[in-house]
Design a protein around this motif. Sequence first.
Motif, mmCIF file in Angstrom:
data_model
loop_
_atom_site.group_PDB
_atom_site.id
_atom_site.type_symbol
_atom_site.label_atom_id
_atom_site.label_comp_id
_atom_site.label_asym_id
_atom_site.label_seq_id
_atom_site.Cartn_x
_atom_site.Cartn_y
_atom_site.Cartn_z
ATOM 1 N N ASP A 249 53.460 29.111 5.369
ATOM 2 C CA ASP A 249 54.726 29.528 4.760
ATOM 3 C C ASP A 249 55.668 28.329 4.666
ATOM 4 N N ILE A 250 56.209 28.076 3.482
ATOM 5 C CA ILE A 250 57.053 26.902 3.256
ATOM 6 C C ILE A 250 58.298 26.920 4.139
ATOM 7 N N ARG A 251 58.831 28.109 4.430
ATOM 8 C CA ARG A 251 60.010 28.190 5.307
ATOM 9 C C ARG A 251 59.664 27.769 6.734
ATOM 10 N N ILE A 252 58.506 28.214 7.215
ATOM 11 C CA ILE A 252 58.063 27.829 8.564
ATOM 12 C C ILE A 252 57.758 26.331 8.594
ATOM 13 N N TYR A 253 57.146 25.841 7.532
ATOM 14 C CA TYR A 253 56.835 24.415 7.419
ATOM 15 C C TYR A 253 58.109 23.579 7.521
ATOM 16 N N ARG A 254 59.119 23.928 6.768
ATOM 17 C CA ARG A 254 60.365 23.164 6.771
ATOM 18 C C ARG A 254 61.141 23.319 8.080
ATOM 19 N N LYS A 255 61.083 24.485 8.684
ATOM 20 C CA LYS A 255 61.711 24.669 10.000
ATOM 21 C C LYS A 255 60.995 23.799 11.036
ATOM 22 N N THR A 256 59.670 23.742 10.956
ATOM 23 C CA THR A 256 58.889 22.918 11.870
ATOM 24 C C THR A 256 59.252 21.448 11.709
ATOM 25 N N LEU A 257 59.459 21.004 10.461
ATOM 26 C CA LEU A 257 59.904 19.625 10.231
ATOM 27 C C LEU A 257 61.206 19.366 10.990
ATOM 28 N N LYS A 258 62.162 20.281 10.840
ATOM 29 C CA LYS A 258 63.463 20.124 11.490
ATOM 30 C C LYS A 258 63.332 20.095 13.013
ATOM 31 N N ASP A 259 62.420 20.906 13.541
ATOM 32 C CA ASP A 259 62.253 21.000 14.992
ATOM 33 C C ASP A 259 61.553 19.783 15.598
ATOM 34 N N LEU A 260 60.594 19.194 14.870
ATOM 35 C CA LEU A 260 59.763 18.133 15.450
ATOM 36 C C LEU A 260 60.244 16.711 15.193
ATOM 37 N N ILE A 261 60.926 16.492 14.088
ATOM 38 C CA ILE A 261 61.300 15.130 13.716
ATOM 39 C C ILE A 261 62.575 14.716 14.438
ATOM 40 N N ARG A 262 62.532 13.506 14.997
ATOM 41 C CA ARG A 262 63.678 12.944 15.711
ATOM 42 C C ARG A 262 64.404 11.957 14.800
ATOM 43 N N GLU A 263 65.630 11.642 15.137
ATOM 44 C CA GLU A 263 66.469 10.838 14.237
ATOM 45 C C GLU A 263 65.986 9.409 14.024
ATOM 46 N N ASP A 264 65.122 8.891 14.899
ATOM 47 C CA ASP A 264 64.645 7.518 14.727
ATOM 48 C C ASP A 264 63.126 7.435 14.524
ATOM 49 N N ASP A 265 62.513 8.539 14.148
ATOM 50 C CA ASP A 265 61.060 8.578 13.936
ATOM 51 C C ASP A 265 60.631 7.826 12.678
ATOM 52 N N THR A 266 59.406 7.337 12.728
ATOM 53 C CA THR A 266 58.717 6.872 11.532
ATOM 54 C C THR A 266 57.831 8.020 11.096
ATOM 55 N N VAL A 267 58.063 8.501 9.870
ATOM 56 C CA VAL A 267 57.353 9.674 9.354
ATOM 57 C C VAL A 267 56.560 9.266 8.120
ATOM 58 N N VAL A 268 55.303 9.697 8.074
ATOM 59 C CA VAL A 268 54.482 9.532 6.875
ATOM 60 C C VAL A 268 54.265 10.925 6.306
ATOM 61 N N GLU A 269 54.675 11.082 5.055
ATOM 62 C CA GLU A 269 54.547 12.369 4.371
ATOM 63 C C GLU A 269 53.505 12.234 3.261
ATOM 64 N N LEU A 270 52.414 12.965 3.389
ATOM 65 C CA LEU A 270 51.351 12.963 2.388
ATOM 66 C C LEU A 270 51.496 14.218 1.544
ATOM 67 N N GLY A 271 51.767 14.038 0.258
ATOM 68 C CA GLY A 271 51.979 15.161 -0.642
ATOM 69 C C GLY A 271 53.456 15.493 -0.760
ATOM 70 N N SER A 272 54.262 14.499 -1.066
ATOM 71 C CA SER A 272 55.717 14.708 -1.141
ATOM 72 C C SER A 272 56.146 15.462 -2.391
ATOM 73 N N HIS A 273 55.344 15.429 -3.429
ATOM 74 C CA HIS A 273 55.664 16.000 -4.739
ATOM 75 C C HIS A 273 57.050 15.502 -5.172
ATOM 76 N N VAL A 274 57.991 16.389 -5.477
ATOM 77 C CA VAL A 274 59.302 15.947 -5.970
ATOM 78 C C VAL A 274 60.352 15.804 -4.855
ATOM 79 N N GLY A 275 59.939 15.948 -3.613
ATOM 80 C CA GLY A 275 60.827 15.611 -2.506
ATOM 81 C C GLY A 275 61.613 16.718 -1.854
ATOM 82 N N GLY A 276 61.261 17.973 -2.073
ATOM 83 C CA GLY A 276 61.983 19.069 -1.420
ATOM 84 C C GLY A 276 61.969 18.950 0.095
ATOM 85 N N SER A 277 60.812 18.697 0.658
ATOM 86 C CA SER A 277 60.697 18.528 2.114
ATOM 87 C C SER A 277 61.128 17.129 2.540
ATOM 88 N N THR A 278 60.964 16.163 1.650
ATOM 89 C CA THR A 278 61.359 14.780 1.955
ATOM 90 C C THR A 278 62.851 14.711 2.275
#
Length: 175
Positions: free
Chosen positions: A7-36
Amino acid sequence: MIKIVYDIRIYRKTLKDLIREDDTVVELGSHVGGSTKIIARKNPRGRIIAVDKSPQAYEAMKKLEMEYPHLKFIMGDVRRHETLEKVHKEIKSCDVLVVDLGGGYHPDTTFKVYFIWSSTLKPRASIIRNRGLLDFANSSKMDEDLASTQGWLESSSQGGVPPRLKELKLWSEKL
């Protein structure tokens, strides 16, 4: 930690929960950047490498690069060894690996891409958005206790960028 969601909502909530303010993140499949955008806002002191091969992604992601200086977009096919090498030259490792290659399709390709990229970049956490993998994981019964504590499969990883694999060179979308 490896999280599999659909579920895209769970996916985006998980992003918010796991990513820290100084992380290096690699996003595979960014498409037009909604999650980016979510990733970029969540880690203003970090770094983001977003990769996508779709023609629609290019203009949208170039605009996001101007808005978020810690974002670098790479136009490329994540199934190609050259794309992995290009990212690996930019960063030798990452904190979070984010994989969304169509959400519900091609769990085999999604897993192969995740496996190779995570074995190379060794993230602290991985988030994979794929319906087939989620269905498989939730339907499985295990009689063995084999688990990884990181965002990559420690029990079967190799060190560094893997040699050119026939499977990673390019899988046909027409099969």
